[in-house]
Scaffold this motif. Structure first.
Motif, PDB file in Angstrom:
ATOM      1  N   GLU A   1      68.110  13.353  47.778  1.00 34.11           N
ATOM      2  CA  GLU A   1      68.576  14.437  48.206  1.00 34.11           C
ATOM      3  C   GLU A   1      68.440  15.409  47.098  1.00 34.11           C
ATOM      4  OE1 GLU A   1      73.175  15.069  47.457  1.00 34.11           O
ATOM      5  OE2 GLU A   1      73.038  13.123  48.702  1.00 34.11           O
ATOM      6  N   VAL A   2      68.106  16.906  48.034  1.00 29.66           N
ATOM      7  CA  VAL A   2      67.520  17.845  46.748  1.00 29.66           C
ATOM      8  C   VAL A   2      68.361  19.101  47.276  1.00 29.66           C
ATOM      9  CG1 VAL A   2      65.303  16.758  46.574  1.00 29.66           C
ATOM     10  CG2 VAL A   2      65.898  18.654  48.361  1.00 29.66           C
ATOM     11  N   GLU A   3      68.543  19.890  46.258  1.00 34.19           N
ATOM     12  CA  GLU A   3      69.138  21.360  46.435  1.00 34.19           C
ATOM     13  C   GLU A   3      68.202  22.353  47.246  1.00 34.19           C
ATOM     14  OE1 GLU A   3      71.153  23.112  43.057  1.00 34.19           O
ATOM     15  OE2 GLU A   3      71.478  21.181  42.189  1.00 34.19           O
ATOM     16  N   GLU A   4      66.905  22.167  46.715  1.00 29.63           N
ATOM     17  CA  GLU A   4      65.891  23.106  47.636  1.00 29.63           C
ATOM     18  C   GLU A   4      64.634  22.213  48.062  1.00 29.63           C
ATOM     19  OE1 GLU A   4      63.391  26.940  46.810  1.00 29.63           O
ATOM     20  OE2 GLU A   4      64.900  26.440  45.037  1.00 29.63           O
ATOM     21  N   LEU A   5      64.454  22.540  49.383  1.00 29.63           N
ATOM     22  CA  LEU A   5      63.179  21.689  49.970  1.00 29.63           C
ATOM     23  C   LEU A   5      62.348  22.476  50.421  1.00 29.63           C
ATOM     24  CD1 LEU A   5      62.339  18.624  50.857  1.00 29.63           C
ATOM     25  CD2 LEU A   5      63.418  19.231  52.945  1.00 29.63           C
ATOM     26  N   VAL A   6      61.073  22.306  49.659  1.00 27.58           N
ATOM     27  CA  VAL A   6      60.046  23.521  49.857  1.00 27.58           C
ATOM     28  C   VAL A   6      58.795  22.657  50.494  1.00 27.58           C
ATOM     29  CG1 VAL A   6      60.843  24.514  47.744  1.00 27.58           C
ATOM     30  CG2 VAL A   6      59.149  22.865  47.639  1.00 27.58           C
TER      31      VAL A   6
ATOM     32  N   ILE B   1      76.527   9.943  49.027  1.00 22.25           N
ATOM     33  CA  ILE B   1      77.720   9.235  48.885  1.00 22.25           C
ATOM     34  C   ILE B   1      78.931   9.583  50.245  1.00 22.25           C
ATOM     35  CG2 ILE B   1      79.628   8.850  47.337  1.00 22.25           C
ATOM     36  CD1 ILE B   1      77.719   9.324  45.011  1.00 22.25           C
ATOM     37  N   ASN B   2      79.024  10.827  50.276  1.00 22.46           N
ATOM     38  CA  ASN B   2      79.946  11.163  51.522  1.00 22.46           C
ATOM     39  C   ASN B   2      79.638  10.556  52.758  1.00 22.46           C
ATOM     40  OD1 ASN B   2      81.368  12.706  49.710  1.00 22.46           O
ATOM     41  ND2 ASN B   2      80.292  14.608  50.080  1.00 22.46           N
ATOM     42  N   ALA B   3      78.327  10.477  53.171  1.00 16.88           N
ATOM     43  CA  ALA B   3      77.684   9.773  54.249  1.00 16.88           C
ATOM     44  C   ALA B   3      78.057   8.242  54.228  1.00 16.88           C
ATOM     45  CB  ALA B   3      76.500   9.797  54.533  1.00 16.88           C
ATOM     46  N   LEU B   4      77.954   7.693  53.034  1.00 16.26           N
ATOM     47  CA  LEU B   4      78.402   6.236  52.839  1.00 16.26           C
ATOM     48  C   LEU B   4      79.762   6.139  53.162  1.00 16.26           C
ATOM     49  CD1 LEU B   4      76.343   5.058  49.667  1.00 16.26           C
ATOM     50  CD2 LEU B   4      75.916   4.405  52.068  1.00 16.26           C
TER      51      LEU B   4
ATOM     52  N   GLN C   1      67.611  18.041  52.387  1.00 12.89           N
ATOM     53  CA  GLN C   1      68.151  18.944  51.648  1.00 12.89           C
ATOM     54  C   GLN C   1      69.568  18.782  51.959  1.00 12.89           C
ATOM     55  OE1 GLN C   1      66.431  23.020  51.476  1.00 12.89           O
ATOM     56  NE2 GLN C   1      68.456  23.918  51.589  1.00 12.89           N
ATOM     57  N   GLY C   2      70.631  18.807  50.740  1.00  9.54           N
ATOM     58  CA  GLY C   2      72.120  18.609  50.940  1.00  9.54           C
ATOM     59  C   GLY C   2      72.718  19.811  50.889  1.00  9.54           C
ATOM     60  N   GLU C   3      73.772  19.733  51.369  1.00  6.96           N
ATOM     61  CA  GLU C   3      74.692  20.907  51.657  1.00  6.96           C
ATOM     62  C   GLU C   3      76.001  20.945  50.589  1.00  6.96           C
ATOM     63  OE1 GLU C   3      75.717  20.361  55.589  1.00  6.96           O
ATOM     64  OE2 GLU C   3      73.787  21.514  56.313  1.00  6.96           O
ATOM     65  N   LYS C   4      76.382  22.055  50.177  1.00  7.38           N
ATOM     66  CA  LYS C   4      77.677  22.036  49.794  1.00  7.38           C
ATOM     67  C   LYS C   4      77.837  21.407  48.304  1.00  7.38           C
ATOM     68  CE  LYS C   4      79.832  23.422  53.946  1.00  7.38           C
ATOM     69  NZ  LYS C   4      80.827  22.872  54.933  1.00  7.38           N
TER      70      LYS C   4
END
Length: 233
Positions: A189-194, A37-40, A216-219
């Motif tokens: 978008e994920v909190e943890e990408l494995v 959303i922030n990127a949009l 993987q998202g941030e903050k």
């Protein structure tokens, strides 16, 4: 195995243009794709039609897009805690299509499953049913609802792997689950990408075949929409 990783939210939303229809997962502020959303918001894309349970709050999530007048139409189940959403709706600045919450979820799930339409009793006898086909099932009237058609679905998950397999956590599963795979392109978008193989196959909620891009998202702020605490004794 196809590697569906992209670098960040900015790269993930490439191809989203003015006038497109987007599905955005989450319930209020729970499980929303914050980074996307922030990127949009930063992209300045406009005239969007957004399908989301609601628009959250004024200064966070979809509320940021509303403040910049980037949303032309909201398809939601309720206005929520967003005063700007309410103001734009009542003033006629924003087109709003209010839909029963269960119907909204099913219209997403139907799109995900490739089902073009379905009948539901929800909304019969109200404005929701105006202009829609009605059919009786066992003596009870049902209205015909069509699956949504979205250019992009944007969802948020707890964990994901390079192939796009997703695991949601708790109530953040909400609308993210039926929206995954419901758009022509789904961004996760994920909190943890494995690495592939790191997720327990028995715990995967959405298979990677439904996802086209993952990052993987941030903050993550993970705000609480209505914080209520008990007074100390």
């Amino acid at each position: 195995m196809i590697d569906k990783r992209v670098k960040n939210a900015k790269e993930a939303i490439e191809g989203i243009k003015d006038g497109m229809t987007l599905m955005l997962g989450g319930f209020g502020l729970c499980g929303i794709p914050e980074n996307s959303i922030n990127a949009l918001v930063e992209s300045d894309v406009k005239d969007l039609t957004c399908i989301s349970n609601n628009a959250g709050v004024d200064d966070f999530g979809l509320g940021l897009l509303l403040h910049k007048r980037q949303i032309k139409k909201m398809i939601s189940s309720y206005v929520g805690e967003n005063a700007e959403f309410e103001r734009q709706m009542l003033s006629g600045e924003l087109e709003v299509e209010l839909t029963p919450q269960g119907t909204l979820a099913e219209k997403c799930r139907a799109a995900q499953a490739g089902i073009p339409a379905f009948y539901t009793p929800a909304g019969f006898g109200t404005e929701v049913a105006e202009g829609k086909e009605v059919k009786d099932f066992k003596g009870k009237p049902h209205i015909l609802e069509y699956a949504y058609e979205a250019d992009f679905s944007i969802v948020k998950a707890w964990k994901g792997d390079h192939a796009g397999n997703l695991i949601f956590k708790g109530s953040a599963r909400n609308f993210n689950h039926p929206m995954a795979g419901a758009g022509k392109i789904t961004i996760a978008e994920v909190e943890e990408l494995v690495e592939p193989g790191a997720l327990d196959p028995n715990q995967i909620h959405i298979p990677g075949i439904m996802i086209q891009r993952i990052f993987q998202g941030e903050k993550f702020e993970k705000r609480i929409e209505q914080r209520t605490v008990r007074k100390r004794d």
